[in-house]
Design an enzyme around this catalytic site. Structure first.
Site, PDB file in Angstrom:
ATOM      1  N   SER A 259      11.478   6.897   3.507  1.00  0.00           N
ATOM      2  CA  SER A 259       9.857   7.361   3.405  1.00  0.00           C
ATOM      3  C   SER A 259       9.766   8.549   2.087  1.00  0.00           C
ATOM      4  O   SER A 259      10.699   9.251   2.023  1.00  0.00           O
ATOM      5  CB  SER A 259       9.460   8.055   4.437  1.00  0.00           C
ATOM      6  OG  SER A 259       8.194   8.376   4.430  1.00  0.00           O
ATOM      7  N   GLY A 260       8.744   8.395   1.448  1.00  0.00           N
ATOM      8  CA  GLY A 260       8.409   9.567   0.659  1.00  0.00           C
ATOM      9  C   GLY A 260       7.730  10.767   1.439  1.00  0.00           C
ATOM     10  O   GLY A 260       7.184  11.764   0.677  1.00  0.00           O
ATOM     11  N   ASP A 261       7.654  10.498   2.727  1.00  0.00           N
ATOM     12  CA  ASP A 261       7.108  11.693   3.579  1.00  0.00           C
ATOM     13  C   ASP A 261       7.793  11.682   4.806  1.00  0.00           C
ATOM     14  O   ASP A 261       8.875  11.085   5.071  1.00  0.00           O
ATOM     15  CB  ASP A 261       5.608  11.485   3.609  1.00  0.00           C
ATOM     16  CG  ASP A 261       4.855  12.743   3.944  1.00  0.00           C
ATOM     17  OD1 ASP A 261       5.350  13.893   4.554  1.00  0.00           O
ATOM     18  OD2 ASP A 261       3.851  13.050   3.215  1.00  0.00           O
ATOM     19  N   ASP A 262       7.286  12.295   5.938  1.00  0.00           N
ATOM     20  CA  ASP A 262       7.801  12.263   7.218  1.00  0.00           C
ATOM     21  C   ASP A 262       8.180  10.963   7.836  1.00  0.00           C
ATOM     22  O   ASP A 262       6.991  10.020   7.753  1.00  0.00           O
ATOM     23  CB  ASP A 262       6.819  13.094   8.259  1.00  0.00           C
ATOM     24  CG  ASP A 262       6.649  14.757   7.734  1.00  0.00           C
ATOM     25  OD1 ASP A 262       7.591  15.068   7.328  1.00  0.00           O
ATOM     26  OD2 ASP A 262       5.327  15.062   7.855  1.00  0.00           O
ATOM     27  N   SER A 293      14.751  10.696   4.075  1.00  0.00           N
ATOM     28  CA  SER A 293      13.583  11.328   3.324  1.00  0.00           C
ATOM     29  C   SER A 293      13.759  12.527   2.841  1.00  0.00           C
ATOM     30  O   SER A 293      13.815  13.667   3.535  1.00  0.00           O
ATOM     31  CB  SER A 293      12.321  11.459   4.620  1.00  0.00           C
ATOM     32  OG  SER A 293      11.399  11.938   3.983  1.00  0.00           O
TER      33      SER A 293
END
Length: 479
Positions: A259-262, A293
Site C-alpha cells: 500500500s501507499g498508506d496504512d 508500506s
C-alpha cells in the site's frame, strides 16, 4: 405469532431443499435436451444463494472497452426481487469488464471468476456524487460531496463480495495524478464501500490500483474481510488497504497488502462531526496480516477516531519495509478515545519505528473543532514482538496535560539497523510498564524486570464475529 413462525420455518426448509438440489446437480452434471449446459462452481460464504445469473445475460461485454455500468445495475436490480426467496448471485465471467459505480442489494452475492477483471472507469461522470459521511462533515480530499465507490451499498443486509481470486482494478493512476495536481473538486472513489449495513463478507479477491481507499465498511456490523490481496504502488496517495470505520464486530484475516498508506486503518469519525455522530469502532480482530508500506503503518488507529475505538485485537502480524508496526494517531480537537488495544505476535523486518503514538497529528476537517476535545488513550498492550533492521524502537508522544496511559510492552526483541538513531526510545507524556524489552525502554515505561510477560494480557475470549461460520456453497448457471 405461531402462524408466522410456522410459515418462516416452511420457507427455510424450502430454501434448503433447493440448495441441496443445486449441490446434487453440480455433483452429477446436467445437460438439457436443448443442449443447454449447466456450469457449476463452489465458493465459501456465510450465506448461500438459490438464484443466479451472469452479467452477460444483461448485455454485459467483457472486452475491456465496452462500458458495462448499466448492465451491472440492471442485473442487480433484477436479482433484487429474489431477496426473500433464497437470495441471488451475480456471476462475472472471464473477461475485462469496464464499469463505473454500481449499487448492490440485500441477500446478494457478487462473484468474480478467477479470470474476471473488473475495470474501474476513469470517467468521473461514471461515479455519481454522494453526500459526505455524517461523521466526517466533508470529503477527505475536498469539501462537499464525494464520488461514489466503484462497488457501493447502503442500508443492506447479508451481502457477499467474493470470487475465485478474481481481480478488481481501480485504474487509479489517472485519479492519483489529478489529486496530486489539485485538479479534483471532489473526494476520489473507493473500490468498495458499504454503509449502514449488517452481515457483510468481502473475500478471495485481488484488489489493485484503487483511486483511494480499497475497502471501507462504515457504520456496519458483523463484517468479515478475508483472503484479500491488495496491491498499489507504495507511493500512491491514500491507497489504504482495509478501513473499518464506526463498525462493530469486524474480522480481518489472511490478507496480503502492499500500500501507499496504512494497510489497515481503524477509524470512527473526524473531530466535531465524529463526536456528534458518536458511533465507535469496537470488537475488531485482525490476524495473519502481511503488509508492505514504506511510508505508513501496518495497523493504524485513527487519525479519525472521534467516535472512539475500543477492543481491537491483532495477532500474527508480519511487516516488511514499513514505516511502523501499530500506530496510534490523534490530536487535540479529536475527542473520543482509543482503549483496550491488544497486539501479540508481530514479526517486523526493516522498519522506521516499531512503536509509534502521536498526539499532534493535526489534519482537521475545518476550523470549527473544539480545542477542549481531548482524546483519551489508555490500556494499550503489545507483546511477543521480534523486529530486525529497525531505525528507531519507539516514538511515543502523548499530549501535554493528557498523557497516554496504561501502555504495556513485553517480550520484545528489536534488532537495530546500521543507520540506527542514537536515541532509541523517544517518549513524552506517556505512562506504562515494560518487561523483557530490548533495547532498554525509556524511563516513563518502568521496567518490571524479567518474568512479567503476562502483564500485557491478551484476551482469551472470542469476539462474536469469530463465531460466524463460513460454508461451502454451490451455484449453477445455464450456458
Amino acid at each position: 405469532m405461531e402462524l408466522w413462525t410456522s410459515a418462516r420455518r416452511s420457507k427455510v426448509i424450502g430454501v434448503r431443499v433447493v440448495l441441496v438440489y443445486l449441490v446434487l446437480l453440480c455433483t452429477i452434471g446436467v445437460e438439457s435436451r436443448k443442449s443447454s449446459k449447466w456450469d457449476c462452481f463452489e465458493y465459501a460464504a456465510v450465506s448461500c444463494r438459490v438464484h443466479s445469473a451472469s452479467v452477460s445475460d444483461f448485455g454485459g461485454v467483457g472486452d475491456g472497452t465496452t462500458v458495462n455500468t448499466e448492465a451491472f445495475q440492471a442485473a442487480i436490480d433484477h436479482l433484487s426481487q429474489f431477496s426473500s426467496e433464497g437470495g441471488s448471485l451475480l456471476y462475472v465471467p472471464p473477461g475485462r469488464w469496464l464499469t463505473g459505480s454500481f449499487n448492490l442489494t440485500s441477500y446478494f452475492t457478487l462473484y468474480l471468476d478467477k479470470d474476471a477483471v473488473l475495470l474501474g472507469s476513469q470517467d468521473e461522470s461514471e461515479y455519481p456524487l454522494i453526500e459526505p459521511l455524517p461523521s466526517y462533515g466533508r470529503g477527505r480530499d475536498a469539501d462537499g460531496a464525494r464520488f461514489s465507490s466503484l462497488i457501493f451499498g447502503n442500508n443492506l443486509t447479508d451481502v457477499v463480495i467474493t470470487g475465485a481470486n478474481g481481480t478488481i482494478d481501480g485504474q487509479g493512476e489517472l485519479w492519483w495524478t489529478k489529486f496530486r495536481a489539485g485538479e479534483l473538486n471532489h473526494t476520489r472513489p473507493y473500490l468498495i464501500e458499504i454503509m449502514f449495513s449488517t452481515n457483510i463478507q468481502i473475500s478471495n479477491l485481488t484488489l489493485i490500483n484503487s483511486p483511494s481507499w480499497n475497502v471501507h465498511p462504515v457504520y456496519c456490523s458483523n463484517v468479515v474481510v478475508q483472503g484479500l490481496t491488495i496491491l498499489a504502488p507504495v507511493r500512491s496517495p491514500n491507497t489504504d488497504g482495509i478501513n473499518p470505520d464506526s463498525c462493530t464486530n469486524t474480522k480481518i484475516q489472511d490478507c496480503y497488502i502492499v500500500s501507499g498508506d496504512d494497510c489497515v486503518a481503524v477509524k470512527s469519525g473526524w473531530d466535531e462531526y465524529g463526536i456528534a455522530f458518536g458511533m465507535p469502532t469496537k470488537q475488531v480482530v485482525i490476524r495473519r496480516l502481511t503488509c508492505i508500506s514504506p511510508t505508513s503503518a501496518v495497523i493504524a488507529l485513527g487519525s479519525e477516531m472521534s467516535g472512539g475505538i475500543e477492543d481491537v485485537r491483532a495477532e500474527d502480524i508480519t511487516a516488511i519495509d514499513s514505516e511502523s508496526g501499530v500506530r496510534i494517531k490523534t490530536a487535540v480537537g479529536r475527542g473520543g478515545y482509543v482503549k483496550d488495544i491488544y497486539v501479540r505476535g508481530m514479526t517486523l523486518k526493516t522498519m522506521k519505528w516499531v512503536f509509534w503514538m502521536t498526539g499532534n497529528y493535526g489534519s482537521h476537517p475545518d476550523n470549527n473543532y473544539d480545542p477542549n476535545a481531548i482524546p483519551v488513550i489508555q490500556n494499550i498492550n503489545y507483546r511477543d514482538v521480534v523486529a530486525e533492521n529497525v531505525t528507531m524502537a519507539a516514538r511515543l508522544e502523548g499530549i501535554a496535560g493528557d498523557p497516554f496511559t496504561g501502555i504495556c510492552i513485553s517480550n520484545v526483541t528489536i534488532g537495530l539497523a546500521r543507520n540506527r538513531k542514537k536515541l532509541q526510545w523517544n517518549c513524552s507524556d506517556v505512562a506504562g510498564i515494560t518487561s523483557e524489552v530490548t533495547p532498554k525502554p525509556c524511563d516513563l515505561l518502568s521496567d518490571q524486570g524479567p518474568g512479567k510477560i503476562g502483564a500485557c494480557n491478551y484476551p482469551e475470549d472470542n469476539l462474536p464475529i469469530e463465531n460466524m461460520e463460513v460454508q461451502t456453497c454451490s451455484s449453477m448457471l445455464v450456458t
